[in-house]
Every structure is written in structure tokens, then in C-alpha cells.
Design a protein around this motif. Structure first.
Motif, PDB file in Angstrom:
ATOM      1  N   LEU A  73       0.869  -1.183   0.000  1.00  0.00           N
ATOM      2  CA  LEU A  73       0.000   0.000   0.000  1.00  0.00           C
ATOM      3  C   LEU A  73       0.898   1.223   0.000  1.00  0.00           C
ATOM      4  N   GLU A  74       0.773   2.028  -1.056  1.00  0.00           N
ATOM      5  CA  GLU A  74       1.485   3.309  -1.107  1.00  0.00           C
ATOM      6  C   GLU A  74       0.430   4.411  -1.095  1.00  0.00           C
ATOM      7  N   PHE A  75       0.710   5.507  -0.435  1.00  0.00           N
ATOM      8  CA  PHE A  75      -0.280   6.581  -0.395  1.00  0.00           C
ATOM      9  C   PHE A  75       0.391   7.931  -0.184  1.00  0.00           C
ATOM     10  N   ASN A  76      -0.301   8.963  -0.677  1.00  0.00           N
ATOM     11  CA  ASN A  76       0.058  10.352  -0.385  1.00  0.00           C
ATOM     12  C   ASN A  76      -1.234  11.031   0.068  1.00  0.00           C
ATOM     13  N   PRO A  77      -1.282  12.324   0.294  1.00  0.00           N
ATOM     14  CA  PRO A  77      -2.527  12.924   0.794  1.00  0.00           C
ATOM     15  C   PRO A  77      -3.728  12.766  -0.134  1.00  0.00           C
ATOM     16  N   ALA A  78      -3.497  12.505  -1.420  1.00  0.00           N
ATOM     17  CA  ALA A  78      -4.621  12.462  -2.369  1.00  0.00           C
ATOM     18  C   ALA A  78      -5.070  11.053  -2.751  1.00  0.00           C
ATOM     19  N   ASN A  79      -4.104  10.140  -2.943  1.00  0.00           N
ATOM     20  CA  ASN A  79      -4.448   8.823  -3.485  1.00  0.00           C
ATOM     21  C   ASN A  79      -3.790   7.673  -2.716  1.00  0.00           C
ATOM     22  N   ALA A  80      -4.421   6.508  -2.823  1.00  0.00           N
ATOM     23  CA  ALA A  80      -3.821   5.278  -2.286  1.00  0.00           C
ATOM     24  C   ALA A  80      -3.643   4.309  -3.445  1.00  0.00           C
ATOM     25  N   PHE A  81      -2.584   3.506  -3.370  1.00  0.00           N
ATOM     26  CA  PHE A  81      -2.205   2.624  -4.464  1.00  0.00           C
ATOM     27  C   PHE A  81      -1.925   1.242  -3.870  1.00  0.00           C
ATOM     28  N   PHE A  82      -2.782   0.260  -4.198  1.00  0.00           N
ATOM     29  CA  PHE A  82      -2.597  -1.115  -3.709  1.00  0.00           C
ATOM     30  C   PHE A  82      -2.031  -1.963  -4.845  1.00  0.00           C
ATOM     31  N   LYS A  83      -1.053  -2.803  -4.512  1.00  0.00           N
ATOM     32  CA  LYS A  83      -0.470  -3.666  -5.549  1.00  0.00           C
ATOM     33  C   LYS A  83      -0.289  -5.066  -4.995  1.00  0.00           C
ATOM     34  N   PHE A  84      -0.831  -6.068  -5.702  1.00  0.00           N
ATOM     35  CA  PHE A  84      -0.612  -7.470  -5.333  1.00  0.00           C
ATOM     36  C   PHE A  84      -0.742  -8.324  -6.592  1.00  0.00           C
ATOM     37  N   ASP A  85       0.048  -9.393  -6.639  1.00  0.00           N
ATOM     38  CA  ASP A  85       0.076 -10.276  -7.820  1.00  0.00           C
ATOM     39  C   ASP A  85       0.182  -9.416  -9.086  1.00  0.00           C
ATOM     40  N   ASN A  86      -0.780  -9.586 -10.039  1.00  0.00           N
ATOM     41  CA  ASN A  86      -0.707  -8.769 -11.264  1.00  0.00           C
ATOM     42  C   ASN A  86      -1.818  -7.730 -11.303  1.00  0.00           C
ATOM     43  N   VAL A  87      -2.287  -7.341 -10.103  1.00  0.00           N
ATOM     44  CA  VAL A  87      -3.391  -6.365 -10.017  1.00  0.00           C
ATOM     45  C   VAL A  87      -2.925  -5.106  -9.284  1.00  0.00           C
ATOM     46  N   LYS A  88      -3.373  -3.949  -9.775  1.00  0.00           N
ATOM     47  CA  LYS A  88      -3.123  -2.684  -9.079  1.00  0.00           C
ATOM     48  C   LYS A  88      -4.463  -1.979  -8.919  1.00  0.00           C
ATOM     49  N   LEU A  89      -4.664  -1.340  -7.780  1.00  0.00           N
ATOM     50  CA  LEU A  89      -5.873  -0.534  -7.565  1.00  0.00           C
ATOM     51  C   LEU A  89      -5.442   0.834  -7.053  1.00  0.00           C
ATOM     52  N   ILE A  90      -5.924   1.874  -7.710  1.00  0.00           N
ATOM     53  CA  ILE A  90      -5.609   3.244  -7.294  1.00  0.00           C
ATOM     54  C   ILE A  90      -6.930   3.928  -6.957  1.00  0.00           C
ATOM     55  N   CYS A  91      -7.015   4.546  -5.790  1.00  0.00           N
ATOM     56  CA  CYS A  91      -8.269   5.238  -5.440  1.00  0.00           C
ATOM     57  C   CYS A  91      -7.970   6.598  -4.836  1.00  0.00           C
ATOM     58  N   ARG A  92      -8.913   7.500  -5.050  1.00  0.00           N
ATOM     59  CA  ARG A  92      -8.813   8.825  -4.452  1.00  0.00           C
ATOM     60  C   ARG A  92      -9.252   8.716  -2.994  1.00  0.00           C
ATOM     61  N   LEU A  93      -8.481   9.284  -2.099  1.00  0.00           N
ATOM     62  CA  LEU A  93      -8.808   9.202  -0.671  1.00  0.00           C
ATOM     63  C   LEU A  93      -9.883  10.222  -0.305  1.00  0.00           C
ATOM     64  N   ILE A  94     -10.598   9.956   0.781  1.00  0.00           N
ATOM     65  CA  ILE A  94     -11.621  10.896   1.262  1.00  0.00           C
ATOM     66  C   ILE A  94     -10.917  11.972   2.089  1.00  0.00           C
ATOM     67  N   ASP A  95     -11.003  13.198   1.606  1.00  0.00           N
ATOM     68  CA  ASP A  95     -10.294  14.302   2.261  1.00  0.00           C
ATOM     69  C   ASP A  95     -11.226  14.988   3.262  1.00  0.00           C
ATOM     70  N   GLU A  96     -11.507  14.305   4.354  1.00  0.00           N
ATOM     71  CA  GLU A  96     -12.384  14.839   5.399  1.00  0.00           C
ATOM     72  C   GLU A  96     -11.800  14.452   6.748  1.00  0.00           C
ATOM     73  N   ARG A  97     -12.342  15.064   7.796  1.00  0.00           N
ATOM     74  CA  ARG A  97     -11.866  14.722   9.136  1.00  0.00           C
ATOM     75  C   ARG A  97     -12.731  13.613   9.715  1.00  0.00           C
ATOM     76  N   PHE A  98     -12.083  12.547  10.172  1.00  0.00           N
ATOM     77  CA  PHE A  98     -12.827  11.427  10.750  1.00  0.00           C
ATOM     78  C   PHE A  98     -13.228  11.769  12.184  1.00  0.00           C
TER      79      PHE A  98
END
Length: 374
Positions: A216-241
């Protein structure tokens, strides 16, 4: 451009990422898969602008190129083809695609690959490694408690708090809360992110059965998951939990330990007789006996059952939403669970009695006020 690929291999890869594609995308090109060929590797991308999934497979190809292929018609064709090699012939000027198989030929209209939105990359980010089994457990234990309320976007995702000693996953919808902590995942620095529910559902569906590593790699805007031959990139929710730690009650003097499957079975039966709006069930703990009851005055339905339990503390009567209790108990592996209570108007905690050394799970559920105490 031409390439040959196994119909079942392609179908398997496309089915894994097809969940990203929405029926009414913001941009029509997003109804397509992006096919890119380089050095005999076919890279397929699906996106809805917020989330993108990328998968790779080997094909027989002599040249490189790219094309946007209509997802729905391609998937339906592949689903109805027996396993065989399929030849894709693509006219890069007209973007027409012809599929040739042992059964026949199929023509469909593609689109220019350059119109497909660019997938974001994670640069200057942080990274953490975990196993697919651990990530799957974290998603399963939290995702059901996320909110559907788009007015409170922070609660529509799962909150990750990464530290040097552990990682905590939290989900809440205001009525219940799940805190799932792993001591076998640690990061170099403390960070917090909120991952959207859709991305986690897609991850859950595509994680392999056999255990492997996830980065799992991430910066303030996006997260990037990588396993086997699949990658998933998603925009993170920029709100206060929400400040969830303050909600968890500390002084719970009433402890009930009970067989999880017996408790769950009883709740499922009793909830059939509960009010269809509130789903309210009444738990009455007296000594070493738990009485579970429900009634629906509109239809004159009522039911009650008695179960044996271990109990420390004073007798108590408290109401809960049966749907929430059933969901929580269904997501706990332990044979016995501990219900910690303090008062009829304060949240109850459900904890597994038997714990895995690497995980710590706490589930909180808000009570439903009882109209009368019998």
C-alpha cells in the motif's frame, strides 16, 4: 495491431476489474476497458475517475498499441465463448475491433485510447506492506459498519491510522463502530487516511485465496494497492474522521460472556418478530440467564428465548437494533463473545473472548431506548 489471447484467461482478468465500471459514467469513454500492449504484455485498465484498477496478462503479439474496448459487449461475448484462443484485430485508424474465434467473427466499435483519463500515480508517498489475508480480514471486519450518508463523507469509508507499532482500521455510521487493530502491520511514520468503501469492496472481491504480499502506497490524495498482477488506485476521502476514541465507554461494570453461535441463532429467530422499522430486541440479563425478546405491536407479534451465560455485575435490561448485533456477531471468529455494558442508555461493547495475538477487535453498538421496563 493484432494479438492472440486465451478467452478464459482474459475473461478472468476482466471480471476482476469490471466492478469499477459504473452504468452511467461521468465520461462515456469510461464504459470501456483501456487495452495497452507492450512487449507481449496486455495491460487492461478500468476506471470511474475516483477508482482505477489495472491488471496484466501475457498475450501473443508482435507489435505495441492501445485501444479503448466496450466493456459490456466484450465481457458478454467472452462469457459465452468456450475456452479457446481469440484473435483481436484492431484498425488503429477507424478504432474498429474484430474478434476471431473457432466459433466465428465478431465486430465491435472501439474508441481512441488517448481519450481515456490518465490514472494518477503516487509520488512522494509513504508505503506499508501487509499480507492479503490480513488486509482481507481488516476489510471484512470493518466495511459493514461504514455509513451510506453522503452528507457525512468521512464516515462512508474506512479510517486507517498507521503508526510505528500497529495499524488501526475504524468504521462507523453513528449507530455502531468497529475498531480493528493489527500489531503485525507497522509503518515508518504515523499517518492517517480514509479509504472509500467502493475501493475496499473491489479489493475484497479481487484478493487471491492464497496468501501473498500487498503493498500500500499513499500520499494525501491517493492510495495505491499492488498485489500479484493487479493494481488498484483510489482517491482518498479528504475529510476529518470523528474522534472515535471518546465514544468508547471505559467503565463497563456489566460483563456477559456467551456462546457466539447460540446468541447469533437466537437473535436471528427473535428479530423475525421485531418491529420492521426499529428492529429492536430487548436483552434482559439476570444472574446467569439472558432473556432475548422482541415485539411488534402493530401486528401483535412477539417472541422470547432464554440462554445461559456467564455474568458479572448487576441485572440489566437494554435494547439494541437486532440487525446491528447480527452483523457484528457474524463477523467475529471467536466461539464465545463478551458483551460489556454500563447502563441502558450507554453504548455496549462486543469483544471476542478468544483473540489472535496479532489482532485486537472491538465492536461498539448504540442502544435503542426501551419504551418501558418490565
Amino acid at each position: 495491431m493484432k494479438f492472440i489471447v486465451s478467452s478464459s484467461s482474459l475473461l478472468k482478468q476482466l471480471s476482476g476489474i469490471n466492478g469499477v465500471i459504473t452504468s452511467n459514467p461521468v465520461v462515456p469513454i469510461l464504459e470501456n476497458f483501456l487495452f495497452e500492449i507492450n512487449d507481449g504484455i496486455l495491460t487492461v485498465t478500468a476506471s470511474d475517475l475516483q477508482t482505477s484498477m489495472i491488471t496484466e496478462l501475457e498475450v501473443e503479439a508482435k507489435e505495441s498499441g492501445s485501444i479503448a474496448v466496450p466493456a459490456k459487449i466484450l465481457l458478454e461475448t467472452l462469457r459465452n465463448l468456450p475456452e479457446q484462443p481469440v484473435t483481436f484485430s484492431i484498425d488503429e485508424e477507424t478504432y474498429s475491433i474484430e474478434l476471431s474465434s473457432d466459433n466465428g467473427r465478431y465486430k465491435l466499435a472501439g474508441e481512441n485510447a488517448t481519450d481515456f483519463p490518465k490514472v494518477p500515480t503516487v509520488s512522494d508517498g509513504y508505503s506499508v506492506n501487509m499480507s492479503t489475508g490480513v488486509l482481507g480480514a481488516a476489510i471484512n471486519n470493518t466495511i459493514f459498519a461504514t455509513s451510506n450518508d453522503e452528507l457525512r463523507p468521512a464516515m462512508t469509508g474506512v479510517y486507517l491510522n498507521l503508526s510505528e507499532t500497529n495499524t488501526t482500521f475504524v468504521a462507523t455510521d453513528g449507530h455502531r463502530l468497529v475498531r480493528y487493530r493489527r500489531v503485525d502491520i507497522a509503518a515508518d511514520t504515523d499517518n492517517t487516511i480514509i479509504i472509500p468503501r467502493k475501493a475496499l469492496n473491489l479489493l475484497k472481491a479481487s484478493l487471491p485465496a492464497e496468501n501473498s504480499n500487498v503493498t500500500l502506497e499513499f500520499n494525501p490524495a491517493n492510495a495505491f494497492f499492488k498485489f500479484d498482477n493487479v493494481k488498484l488506485i483510489c482517491r482518498l476521502i479528504d475529510e476529518r474522521f470523528p474522534d472515535y476514541e471518546n465514544v468508547i465507554p471505559a467503565d463497563n461494570n456489566n460483563l456477559m460472556t456467551i456462546d457466539r453461535s447460540e446468541f447469533l441463532g437466537s437473535l436471528r429467530r427473535i428479530s423475525i418478530y421485531a418491529n420492521k422499522t426499529t428492529h429492536q430486541v430487548r436483552l434482559k440479563i439476570t444472574g446467569s440467564e439472558l432473556q432475548i425478546s422482541a415485539e411488534d405491536l402493530d401486528f401483535s407479534n412477539e417472541a422470547n428465548e432464554r440462554l445461559l451465560c456467564e455474568h458479572e455485575g448487576e441485572d440489566i435490561e437494554i435494547g439494541f437494533n437486532a440487525k446491528f448485533l447480527v452483523e457484528m456477531l457474524s463477523n467475529i471468529d471467536s466461539d464465545h463473545v463478551v458483551l460489556q455494558l454500563s447502563a441502558p442508555n450507554r453504548a455496549g461493547l462486543i469483544l471476542p473472548k478468544d483473540k489472535n495475538d496479532n489482532e485486537d477487535i472491538l465492536m461498539l453498538v448504540m442502544p435503542v431506548m426501551l419504551s418501558n421496563y418490565v
